[in-house]
Write an enzyme that holds these catalytic residues in place. Structure first.
Site, PDB file in Angstrom:
ATOM      1  N   GLU A   1      12.023  -1.463  -7.771  1.00 56.09           N
ATOM      2  CA  GLU A   1      11.640  -0.627  -8.898  1.00 56.09           C
ATOM      3  C   GLU A   1      11.365   0.819  -8.488  1.00 56.09           C
ATOM      4  O   GLU A   1      10.948   1.091  -7.361  1.00 56.09           O
ATOM      5  CB  GLU A   1      10.403  -1.215  -9.573  1.00 56.09           C
TER       6      GLU A   1
ATOM      7  N   CYS B   1       8.418   7.847  -7.952  1.00 56.49           N
ATOM      8  CA  CYS B   1       7.916   6.927  -6.928  1.00 56.49           C
ATOM      9  C   CYS B   1       9.039   5.939  -6.616  1.00 56.49           C
ATOM     10  O   CYS B   1       9.524   5.249  -7.525  1.00 56.49           O
ATOM     11  CB  CYS B   1       6.685   6.211  -7.495  1.00 56.49           C
TER      12      CYS B   1
ATOM     13  N   CYS C   1       8.035  -6.868   1.256  1.00 55.96           N
ATOM     14  CA  CYS C   1       7.354  -6.200   2.373  1.00 55.96           C
ATOM     15  C   CYS C   1       6.865  -7.282   3.326  1.00 55.96           C
ATOM     16  O   CYS C   1       6.422  -8.345   2.887  1.00 55.96           O
ATOM     17  CB  CYS C   1       6.170  -5.383   1.855  1.00 55.96           C
TER      18      CYS C   1
ATOM     19  N   CYS D   1      -0.381  -7.204   2.509  1.00 56.53           N
ATOM     20  CA  CYS D   1      -1.736  -6.738   2.171  1.00 56.53           C
ATOM     21  C   CYS D   1      -2.273  -7.570   0.994  1.00 56.53           C
ATOM     22  O   CYS D   1      -1.536  -7.881   0.059  1.00 56.53           O
ATOM     23  CB  CYS D   1      -1.719  -5.256   1.823  1.00 56.53           C
TER      24      CYS D   1
ATOM     25  N   CYS E   1      -1.856  -6.408  -2.798  1.00 55.47           N
ATOM     26  CA  CYS E   1      -0.579  -5.801  -3.196  1.00 55.47           C
ATOM     27  C   CYS E   1       0.415  -6.866  -3.632  1.00 55.47           C
ATOM     28  O   CYS E   1       0.691  -7.822  -2.905  1.00 55.47           O
ATOM     29  CB  CYS E   1      -0.008  -5.010  -2.019  1.00 55.47           C
TER      30      CYS E   1
ATOM     31  N   CYS F   1       0.550   1.397  -9.462  1.00 53.04           N
ATOM     32  CA  CYS F   1       0.629   1.099  -8.024  1.00 53.04           C
ATOM     33  C   CYS F   1       0.371  -0.372  -7.775  1.00 53.04           C
ATOM     34  O   CYS F   1      -0.597  -0.919  -8.286  1.00 53.04           O
ATOM     35  CB  CYS F   1      -0.466   1.811  -7.239  1.00 53.04           C
TER      36      CYS F   1
HETATM   37  N1  SAH Z   1       3.709   0.334   2.109  1.00 54.27           N
HETATM   38  C1  SAH Z   1       3.232   1.622   1.846  1.00 54.27           C
HETATM   39  C2  SAH Z   1       3.755   2.227   0.561  1.00 54.27           C
HETATM   40  C3  SAH Z   1       3.836   1.351  -0.646  1.00 54.27           C
HETATM   41  S1  SAH Z   1       2.315   0.869  -1.387  1.00 54.27           S
HETATM   42  C4  SAH Z   1       1.717   1.640   1.887  1.00 54.27           C
HETATM   43  O1  SAH Z   1       1.126   0.579   1.947  1.00 54.27           O
HETATM   44  O2  SAH Z   1       1.164   2.734   1.910  1.00 54.27           O
HETATM   45  C5  SAH Z   1       1.792   2.341  -2.222  1.00 54.27           C
HETATM   46  C6  SAH Z   1       0.293   2.416  -2.482  1.00 54.27           C
HETATM   47  O3  SAH Z   1      -0.103   1.498  -3.517  1.00 54.27           O
HETATM   48  C7  SAH Z   1      -0.509   2.058  -1.256  1.00 54.27           C
HETATM   49  O4  SAH Z   1      -1.605   2.882  -1.067  1.00 54.27           O
HETATM   50  C8  SAH Z   1      -0.958   0.676  -1.628  1.00 54.27           C
HETATM   51  O5  SAH Z   1      -2.035   0.298  -0.864  1.00 54.27           O
HETATM   52  C9  SAH Z   1      -1.255   0.825  -3.094  1.00 54.27           C
HETATM   53  N2  SAH Z   1      -1.408  -0.472  -3.772  1.00 54.27           N
HETATM   54  C10 SAH Z   1      -0.811  -1.627  -3.452  1.00 54.27           C
HETATM   55  N3  SAH Z   1      -1.198  -2.607  -4.289  1.00 54.27           N
HETATM   56  C11 SAH Z   1      -2.074  -2.068  -5.154  1.00 54.27           C
HETATM   57  C12 SAH Z   1      -2.798  -2.578  -6.276  1.00 54.27           C
HETATM   58  N4  SAH Z   1      -2.678  -3.844  -6.672  1.00 54.27           N
HETATM   59  N5  SAH Z   1      -3.587  -1.727  -6.951  1.00 54.27           N
HETATM   60  C13 SAH Z   1      -3.676  -0.416  -6.579  1.00 54.27           C
HETATM   61  N6  SAH Z   1      -2.996   0.117  -5.548  1.00 54.27           N
HETATM   62  C14 SAH Z   1      -2.211  -0.691  -4.828  1.00 54.27           C
HETATM   63 FE1  SF4 Z   2       3.489  -3.594   2.065  1.00 52.00          FE
HETATM   64 FE2  SF4 Z   2       2.051  -3.518  -0.173  1.00 52.00          FE
HETATM   65 FE3  SF4 Z   2       0.836  -3.426   2.191  1.00 52.00          FE
HETATM   66 FE4  SF4 Z   2       2.249  -1.301   1.329  1.00 52.00          FE
HETATM   67  S1  SF4 Z   2       0.383  -2.122   0.397  1.00 52.00           S
HETATM   68  S2  SF4 Z   2       2.287  -2.246   3.366  1.00 52.00           S
HETATM   69  S3  SF4 Z   2       3.915  -2.376   0.226  1.00 52.00           S
HETATM   70  S4  SF4 Z   2       2.045  -5.151   1.392  1.00 52.00           S
END
Ligand code: SAH
Ligand code: SF4
Length: 386
Positions: free
Chosen positions: A94, A107, A114, A118, A121, A356
């Site tokens: 997306e 974005c 991934c 995390c 996420c 996000c």
């Molecule tokens: N992998 C990279 C970039 C993609 S994630 C990273 O982790 O930085 C982009 C941003 O969205 C990151 O700061 C991530 O931590 C945040 N993010 C991921 N899941 C989220 C959620 N459920 N609510 C708010 N922010 C989130």
């Molecule tokens: Fe991967 Fe999501 Fe962690 Fe970014 S925040 S590194 S996209 S798992």
């Protein structure tokens, strides 16, 4: 079997010059071609009218210009727009466009899924499917820019009236952030090609300050980015101590906070901005107490930084919830009282799940849906909505 055609979207200027050179073409031909493809968004070689007929025929025989096919495009009531692109074998990625008064931010995604998992996420919960190619990464920008320009009328093409102008402040997409699906620094080579195209005056001509890579903290790759293509850097911090960060951002076990902060300080010697942005997702009762704020202040004093608090965007599964608005206010006030520049990210595109971290939940469902549809199995409505 016919050899596969070369997708020109994935070639940066040196690669394009090399390709054209193989056919005896001069470097300026490569520049012309690059402008047709990226600035004008033209995919049909016949329409590239100032290129010699023979050259166009050669291009048509060996090359193509192709973004990943769009599965859906959704518009939010707040102007946010989200595209779902099909990247094959049931995988989808997306991109989200977020218009604001003074800028338009796209974005984009770097991977389908991934590996890093995390906790908070949705992409992380999806697992890893594959790295995107440079053509698929830049294809998101190519497609979105073209579509947005068509919608906003050709007047937006360039304030100077010259459709080839590469430094137009009035451009529809003024900023690109690699904050979609995936960890950009774990798909380094392809991301690097895409970044170079974003900055190239014959392609998108964005300034380094307006292109942001967001990383969960892949320390050696932060150093490589500093050397190869220092754009603005955002780091997903999310926890102010190692035990908590180990749980929320598991890559922390490999690259703990101290090593990450050192890498940030080294990056700052090359960065186009004089600060790193630390992203910090606000999770109720998990990382949002006064004690956490004090720990975070300690970290922020070790690197020139801004802190961007992101209210957690929920998705099914992780058993986490968003900090209350009052808690976020108190937390950010602590940071600001300590003299740290702090912003709270506005949630945009809520009604289309474009915020996000929400980008994969729906993808999974759609990808599953598509797969099942392809196999012509009917699915109960309940499961589609799940
Ligand atoms: N992998 C990279 C970039 C993609 S994630 C990273 O982790 O930085 C982009 C941003 O969205 C990151 O700061 C991530 O931590 C945040 N993010 C991921 N899941 C989220 C959620 N459920 N609510 C708010 N922010 C989130
Ligand atoms: Fe991967 Fe999501 Fe962690 Fe970014 S925040 S590194 S996209 S798992």
């Amino acid at each position: 079997m016919l050899p596969e055609k070369i997708n020109l979207l994935g070639l940066d200027a040196p690669a394009l010059t090399h390709l054209v050179g193989q056919w005896g073409g001069k470097p300026f031909r490569a520049k012309q071609l690059e402008r047709w493809v990226h600035q004008r968004g033209i995919a049909n070689f016949e329409d590239m009218t100032d290129l010699a007929r023979d050259f166009r025929a050669q291009l048509a025989e060996h090359c193509l210009v192709q973004a990943p096919p769009v599965m859906t495009c959704q518009n939010s009531t707040d102007g946010t727009r989200k595209w779902l692109f099909d990247v094959g074998q049931g995988n989808a990625i997306e991109s989200v466009f977020i218009p604001e008064d003074d800028r338009g931010t796209l974005c984009i995604s770097s991977q389908a899924g991934c590996t890093l998992g995390c906790r908070f996420c949705s992409t992380g919960h999806q697992g890893f499917n594959r790295n995107l190619t440079a053509a698929e990464i830049i294809g998101q920008l190519w497609w979105a820019r073209h579509e947005l320009m068509q919608n906003s009328g050709s007047a937006r093409l360039s304030s100077s009236g010259n459709p080839l102008a590469g430094t137009d402040d009035n451009r529809v997409i003024s900023n690109v952030v690699m904050m979609g699906m995936g960890e950009p620094l774990l798909n380094y080579d392809q991301v690097l090609v895409a970044l170079r195209l974003m900055l190239d005056d014959n392609a998108y001509g964005l300034s380094r300050r307006r292109v942001t890579v967001s990383t969960s903290g892949i320390v050696p790759m932060i150093d490589r980015l500093a050397r190869d293509c220092p754009v603005a850097l955002a780091v997903s911090l999310h926890a102010p101590n190692d035990p908590l960060r180990d749980e929320l951002v598991p890559i922390n076990k490999k690259y703990p906070i101290a090593a990450l902060l050192d890498a940030c300080n080294r990056y700052l010697e090359h960065a186009p901005r004089d600060f790193i942005t630390f992203e910090y997702v606000m999770l109720d009762g998990v990382n949002d107490t006064d004690h956490h704020a004090r720990e975070l202040i300690g970290i922020a004093r070790r690197v020139r930084c801004k802190i961007n608090l992101i209210p957690f965007n929920p998705f099914p599964g992780p058993q986490l919830s968003r900090s209350s608005p009052a808690r976020i206010r108190i937390f950010s006030q602590h940071l600001m009282d300590a003299g740290i520049v702090t912003t709270v990210r506005k949630t945009r595109g809520d009604d289309i799940d474009a915020a996000c971290g929400q980008l994969a939940g729906e993808v999974l469902d759609r990808a599953r849906l598509r797969e099942k549809m392809a196999r012509k199995i009917s699915i109960p409505i309940k499961e589609i909505r799940a």
